[in-house]
Design a protein around this motif. Sequence first.
Motif, short mmCIF file in Angstrom:
data_model
loop_
_atom_site.label_atom_id
_atom_site.label_comp_id
_atom_site.label_asym_id
_atom_site.label_seq_id
_atom_site.Cartn_x
_atom_site.Cartn_y
_atom_site.Cartn_z
N CYS A 76 47.30 35.37 29.41
CA CYS A 76 46.59 35.07 30.64
C CYS A 76 45.38 34.19 30.34
O CYS A 76 44.62 34.46 29.41
CB CYS A 76 46.16 36.40 31.27
SG CYS A 76 45.07 36.23 32.68
N CYS A 99 41.94 36.55 31.31
CA CYS A 99 41.47 37.70 30.54
C CYS A 99 42.05 37.72 29.12
O CYS A 99 41.65 38.54 28.31
CB CYS A 99 41.79 39.00 31.26
SG CYS A 99 43.55 39.35 31.34
N CYS A 119 50.09 39.24 35.35
CA CYS A 119 49.16 39.85 34.40
C CYS A 119 48.82 41.25 34.88
O CYS A 119 48.34 41.42 36.00
CB CYS A 119 47.90 39.00 34.31
SG CYS A 119 46.64 39.77 33.26
N GLN A 168 46.45 43.13 33.87
CA GLN A 168 44.99 43.31 33.96
C GLN A 168 44.45 42.71 35.26
O GLN A 168 43.66 43.34 35.95
CB GLN A 168 44.30 42.64 32.77
CG GLN A 168 44.55 43.31 31.44
CD GLN A 168 43.95 44.70 31.37
OE1 GLN A 168 42.86 44.95 31.86
NE2 GLN A 168 44.67 45.62 30.75
N CYS A 169 44.87 41.48 35.55
CA CYS A 169 44.40 40.81 36.76
C CYS A 169 45.17 41.28 37.99
O CYS A 169 44.76 41.01 39.12
CB CYS A 169 44.55 39.31 36.61
SG CYS A 169 43.64 38.63 35.21
ZN LIG Z 1 44.70 38.45 33.21
#
Ligand SMILES: [Zn+2]
Length: 65
Positions: free
Chosen positions: A42, A45, A15, A17-18
């Motif tokens: 995900c 998020c 991911c 974002q993570c």
């Molecule tokens: Zn994520």
Amino acid sequence: MRENYKDFDTTELFCPQCKRAVAVKKRLLLILKEGEKYDYSCVYCGTSVGDKLVKDNENSPLIFR
Ligand SMILES: [Zn+2]
């Protein structure tokens, strides 16, 4: 890889974002004439991290964007 991978569709994907590999949720996105398109997002998020086109008679590999 052992064979316990064989039917495991909800694998971990990276991911952005993570910034790590995360568990993903599979969701049916579209039904096309060539198959069904699934979206993987995900679980943390909700970012879409990949998709996959599943054909009627064969499994296509994961396609990463
Ligand atoms: Zn994520």
